[in-house]
Design a protein around this motif. Structure first.
Motif, PDB file in Angstrom:
ATOM      1  N   GLU A 291       0.441  -1.439  -0.051  1.00 11.61           N
ATOM      2  CA  GLU A 291       0.629  -0.077  -0.205  1.00 11.61           C
ATOM      3  C   GLU A 291       0.732   1.446   0.262  1.00 11.61           C
ATOM      4  O   GLU A 291       0.602   2.016  -0.598  1.00 11.61           O
ATOM      5  N   THR A 292       1.884   1.309   0.559  1.00 12.48           N
ATOM      6  CA  THR A 292       2.948   2.361   0.961  1.00 12.48           C
ATOM      7  C   THR A 292       3.239   2.860  -0.503  1.00 12.48           C
ATOM      8  O   THR A 292       3.385   3.821  -0.939  1.00 12.48           O
TER       9      THR A 292
ATOM     10  N   ARG B 144       0.808   3.706  -3.200  1.00  9.64           N
ATOM     11  CA  ARG B 144       1.172   5.691  -2.420  1.00  9.64           C
ATOM     12  C   ARG B 144       1.975   6.276  -3.319  1.00  9.64           C
ATOM     13  O   ARG B 144       1.638   6.996  -3.584  1.00  9.64           O
TER      14      ARG B 144
ATOM     15  N   HIS C 163       2.148   8.780  -6.111  1.00  4.62           N
ATOM     16  CA  HIS C 163       2.101  10.712  -5.934  1.00  4.62           C
ATOM     17  C   HIS C 163       4.043  10.695  -6.155  1.00  4.62           C
ATOM     18  O   HIS C 163       4.398  11.619  -6.363  1.00  4.62           O
TER      19      HIS C 163
END
Ligand code: C2E
Ligand code: MG
Ligand code: MG
Length: 731
Positions: free
Chosen positions: A278-279, A282, A286
Motif C-alpha cells: 500500500e505504501t 501510494r 504520488h
C-alpha cells in the motif's frame, strides 16, 4: 390321553421350548400377538425396560414406546401385521424404548413374523445401543478435537484464545511464530502484553468520541474496537524482541450453553506485506518514477496545503514553472539514457538548492515546478531563483559528456498572481512561455499583460492567415555584396506585412506566430516560390548571376517533402540551383540534427547553397560545422554592431572568419551600418556583407534600380581586392 389333550401338551412343550430359547438369547426379546399384546418376554427385556415380567404380559407393546414415537410405531406395527413379508426387518437408529421409570433408552429392533398353529405373532429382538452410541460419540468428539488441534497447528493465522478478561488460555504455533514467544510464555498472561500501548490509548480515545462513554479496561478496548468497521481490525502487535508487526485481528466471543461469554478467540494475521504494498502504491501514485520527486497529484495537494497556510499566516508563496532549454536536443543527440541521467542529476541539485519547506515536483519531460513557501514579498525569492539557476547551469558530466544546461522559469506569487493552485500554476506557465520567448535562460514574473500578448498573438495568427491567402504579404530584398569590390552578388528575401487595420507588423512579430500556428509551412512555400521567381526575373533584368537567400524555419526542415518543394520552386521559376541559398539558424539545425543533416544533404544535391544564419548566437559547440553540409555562415549583426567598440566581439568575429576559412566555408557579415565596420571586416578576410550601410530591403520591382545606384558608389573602378572601394574613400 385324548388327541385334544395330546395336541395341547405338545403345544405346551413347543411353547416351553420357545420360551427357553428366548430366555437364553443374549439380548432382550419379546413376542406380541396379532393384536400387539405382549405374550412373552425374557429376563433381558425385563432388565432393559425395568418391568417385571408379569407387569408386561398382556400389555400392548406401546407401553414400551415413547409417547412421541407412538403413532409411528403403531403404523409400523399395523403395516407389519398386514403384510409382514413385505416389511423390512429391523428399524433405524433413532429408535428409543420407554422404561418403566419414564426414561428412554436408544435401541435397535429386529422383528420376525411367526406363524403358529393358533395365530400370528411377532418376535422382537431389542438391543440396547447406549454403549455403542456413547463410544461413537466419543470417537467423533475425539476426532473433532484432533482435527481442531491439527487445523490450529497448521493454520497460517495466529490463534490465541483468552478468558473473558483477556488472559491467554492457548496459542497456536503460528501465534508463537508471529510473536516470538513460545506457548508457555504466553499462556496465563494478558493479551495486552502483545499490544502497542500508545495505539491502545488512541483507540480508547476514538471509542470515547464515537460512543460518548468511557471504555475503561484496556482489554475491552480491543474487544469493542474489533467489533466495529474493517479498518478497526488493524492493530500493531509487539513481538517479544520489541519489533512491531501490523496485524489484522478478528475477535470472536465464545459462549457457554447459557449464552454467557466465557472467552475470546483472537485470530490475527501479519499484514506487513500488504502495508508495504500500500505504501509503495501510494508512493508510486504520488511520485515521479525517474526522479522520485512528487508528481502533479502530490504537487497539487502540497500546493493546496501551502496556500492554506499562507492564507492563515498572511504570507506569500511563489510557484515556479521551470522548463529546461533545448532539452530535446540532448535527448536526440546523446540518447534518452543520458537525458534521463541529466534530469536525475539536475533534480538532485535543485532539491539541495531548496529549503525543507519548499516543494520540488516534476510534471514530466523537462518540466519542473517549485513551490517556495513562507515568502515575505516578491523580492525575497530572488536568492532562490539564483540558487536554482546556479544548480541548473553548473556543468554536469553525464557518461563522459560535459553538459551545460539552461532553464526558463516563470513565476507567480500568491495571492497577487492567483489565489488557488490551478491559477498559480497556469500563470507561472504563461510566464515561463514568456521567458522562453524572451530568449530563454531567464526568469519572468507573471504579469496580467501576458494574457494580452497571448490574445494579441492569437488575433495576429488569424489576421496573418487571411493576409497570406489574400496575397497581402510582400517580399523585400536586401542586397548582399562582396566586400572587396562592393559588387552586389545576391540578396536576402525578407517577408513584409502591412495590414490594413494593424499597420506594419515586423517579421520578428509575425514569424513566431506563424511558427506556432504551423502557418509557416504555407508561408515558407510562398516565400520560396516568390523569391525564386523574382530572382530569376532580376537576373534577366541585370544581365548577370544573382543569388537569393531564403530564410527557413525549423518546421520546414522537419518535413521530408520539403526538398521536393525546393526542386519544384526552382523548376517552375527557371532559377538555376546555384541561384538559391537557404538560411537556417543553428537552433533550427539542432532541433533534430540527424534528420536535418539528411534533408540538407538532399537539397544540397540539387546544387542549392546552405547558409547558417545569425551565426554565433546559438549553439556554443562548433562541432556541427563539420557534421552538416554548409557553404556559408552569416555572422550575426550583434557581433558586427559592437565590432569596433568591444574587443571580445572583435576577437569572436576574427576567430569565426579564420575558422570558417580553414574549413572552406564562406563568411557573410550582416548588419553592416558603417564604412569602418566594412573596412574592419574586409581586413579580417570576411567575404560578403549586407546592412543598412549598403541598403535596406526593397520590393523586387525597385531592386534593379537600387542595385545600380548602390554599385555606383560602392564599386571601385578596377575591383581589386586590396584597394578600398571608392565608396569608402568617399565616405
Ligand atoms: P535575419 O534572417 O537575420 O534577417 C536579417 C534581419 O536584419 C532583417 O530584419 C533585416 O532587415 C535586418 N537588417 C539588415 N541590415 C541591418 C542593419 O544594418 N542593421 C540592423 N539593425 N538590422 C539590419 P527583418 O527583416 O526584420 O527580419 C527579421 C528576421 O525575421 C530575419 O532575420 C529572419 O529570421 C526572419 N524572417 C524574415 N523573413 C522571413 C521569411 O520569409 N521566412 C522566415 N522563416 N523568416 C523570416
Ligand atoms: Mg536571414
Ligand atoms: Mg540573421
Amino acid at each position: 390321553m385324548n388327541s385334544e389333550m395330546k395336541r395341547q401338551s405338545s403345544r405346551d412343550a413347543e411353547s416351553e421350548r420357545l420360551r427357553l430359547v428366548i430366555e437364553a438369547a443374549p439380548n432382550a426379546m419379546l413376542m406380541t400377538d396379532a393384536a400387539g399384546r405382549i405374550v412373552m418376554v425374557n429376563s433381558q427385556a425385563e432388565k432393559l425396560f425395568g418391568y417385571e415380567r408379569r407387569e408386561l404380559l398382556g400389555q400392548p407393546v406401546e407401553i414400551l414406546v415413547p409417547q412421541a414415537a407412538r403413532g409411528h410405531h403403531h403404523g409400523y406395527r399395523e403395516g407389519f401385521a398386514r403384510a409382514p413379508a413385505a416389511r423390512p426387518m429391523g428399524a433405524g437408529r433413532d429408535l428409543h424404548g420407554l422404561r418403566k421409570d419414564g426414561s428412554e433408552v436408544p435401541i435397535e429392533i429386529g422383528l420376525n413374523p411367526l406363524t403358529m398353529p393358533d395365530g400370528r405373532y411377532v418376535l422382537a429382538s431389542v438391543i440396547d445401543i447406549t454403549a455403542r452410541l456413547n463410544a461413537e460419540k466419543m470417537q467423533r468428539a475425539l476426532q473433532a478435537a484432533e482435527l481442531r488441534e491439527s487445523i490450529l497447528d497448521n493454520l497460517p493465522f495466529s490463534v490465541i484464545s483468552t478468558d473473558p478478561s483477556g488472559i491467554i488460555v492457548s496459542a497456536n504455533p503460528a501465534a508463537e511464530h508471529l510473536l516470538g514467544y513460545n506457548r508457555h510464555e504466553l499462556v496465563g498472561r494478558s493479551v495486552l502484553i502483545l499490544h502497542d500501548r500508545e495505539e491502545l490509548r488512541r483507540r480508547a480515545q476514538e471509542l470515547l468520541l464515537a460512543r460518548g462513554a468511557a471504555v475503561s479496561a484496556d482489554f475491552q478496548v480491543i474487544v469493542a474496537a474489533s467489533s466495529r468497521g474493517a479498518d478497526e481490525r488493524e492493530w500493531t502487535y509487539v513481538r517479544k524482541d520489541g519489533k512491531r508487526v501490523p496485524v489484522n485481528i478478528a475477535m470472536t466471543a465464545m459462549r457457554d450453553e447459557s449464552g454467557q461469554v466465557n472467552g475470546y478467540l483472537k485470530v490475527a494475521y501479519d499484514i506487513t506485506q500488504r502495508k508495504e504494498a500500500e505504501t509503495l502504491i501510494r508512493h508510486i501514485a504520488h511520485h515521479d518514477a525517474l526522479t522520485g520527486l512528487p508528481n502533479r497529484a502530490l504537487l497539487m495537494d502540497r500546493l493546496d496545503m501551502a496556500i492554506h497556510q499562507a492564507r492563515r499566516h498572511g504570507q506569500h508563496l511563489a510557484v515556479l514553472m521551470l522548463d529546461l532549454d533545448h532539452f530535446k536536443r540532448i535527448n536526440d543527440t546523446l540518447g534518452h539514457l543520458v537525458g534521463d541521467r541529466l534530469l536525475l542529476g539536475l533534480a538532485q541539485r535543485m532539491q539541495s538548492a531548496l529549503r525543507e519547506v519548499d516543494t520540488l515536483a516534476r510534471l514530466g519531460g523537462d518540466e519542473f515546478v517549485v513551490v517556495l513557501t513562507e515568502v515575505e514579498r516578491r523580492e525575497s525569492v530572488v536568492p532562490a531563483f539564483d540558487r536554482l539557476m546556479q544548480a541548473i547551469t553548473a556543468p554536469l558530466t553525464v557518461d563522459g559528456h560535459e553538459l551545460a544546461v539552461t532553464a526558463s522559469i516563470g513565476a507567480a506569487l500568491y495571492p497577487e498572481d492567483g489565489d488557488d493552485a490551478t491559477a498559480l500554476i497556469k500563470n507561472a506557465d504563461t510566464a515561463m512561455y514568456q521567458a522562453k520567448a524572451a530568449g530563454r535562460n531567464g526568469v519572468r514574473w507573471f504579469t496580467a499583460s501576458m494574457y494580452e500578448q497571448i490574445r494579441e498573438r492569437m488575433g495576429l495568427g488569424s489576421a496573418l492567415t487571411r493576409a497570406l491567402r489574400a496575397e497581402r504579404l510582400k517580399l523585400h530584398y536586401q542586397p548582399e555584396l562582396t566586400l572587396h569590390d562592393g559588387r552586389i552578388v545576391g540578396m536576402e528575401a525578407l517577408a513584409r506585412w502591412s495590414d490594413e487595420v494593424l499597420g506594419v507588423i515586423g517579421p520578428e512579430r509575425f514569424i513566431p506566430v506563424a511558427e506556432e500556428s504551423g502557418l509557416i509551412l504555407e508561408l515558407g512555400e510562398w516565400v520560396l516560390r516568390r523569391a525564386c521567381r523574382d530572382c530569376a526575373a532580376l537576373r534577366r533584368a541585370l544581365g548577370r548571376p544573382l543569388t537569393v537567400a531564403v530564410n527557413v524555419s525549423p518546421r520546414q526542415l522537419q518535413s521530408k517533402e520539403w526538398p521536393q518543394g525546393v526542386a519544384q520552386a526552382l523548376a517552375d521559376s527557371g532559377l538555376p540551383p546555384q541561384g538559391l541559398e537557404l538560411e537556417l539558424t543553428e537552433g533550427t539545425l539542432m532541433e533534430n540534427p540527424e534528420q536535418s543533416a539528411e534533408i540538407l544533404r538532399a537539397v544540397r544535391r540539387l546544387g542549392v547553397g546552405v547558409v547558417i544564419d545569425d551565426f554565433g548566437t546559438g549553439y556554443s559547440s562548433l562541432s556541427y560545422l563539420t557534421r552538416f553540409p554548409i557553404d556559408k555562415i552569416k555572422i550575426d549583426r550583434a557581433f558586427v554592431r559592437d565590432l569596433l567598440t568591444d574587443a571580445t566581439d572583435a576577437a569572436v568575429v576574427g576567430a569565426i572568419i579564420a575558422m570558417a576559412r580553414s574549413l572552406g566555408i564562406r563568411v557573410v557579415a550582416e548588419g553592416i551600418e558603417s564604412e569602418r565596420q566594412w573596412r574592419h571586416l574586409l581586413g579580417r578576410g570576411c567575404d560578403q556583407g549586407q546592412g543598412y550601410f549598403f541598403g535596406v530591403a526593397v520590393a523586387a520591382d525597385e531592386f534593379a534600380a537600387r542595385a545600380r545606384e548602390i554599385e555606383r558608389w560602392s564599386c571601385s573602378g578596377d575591383g581589386a581586392a586590396e584597394s578600398v572601394p571608392r565608396a569608402l574613400d568617399a565616405g
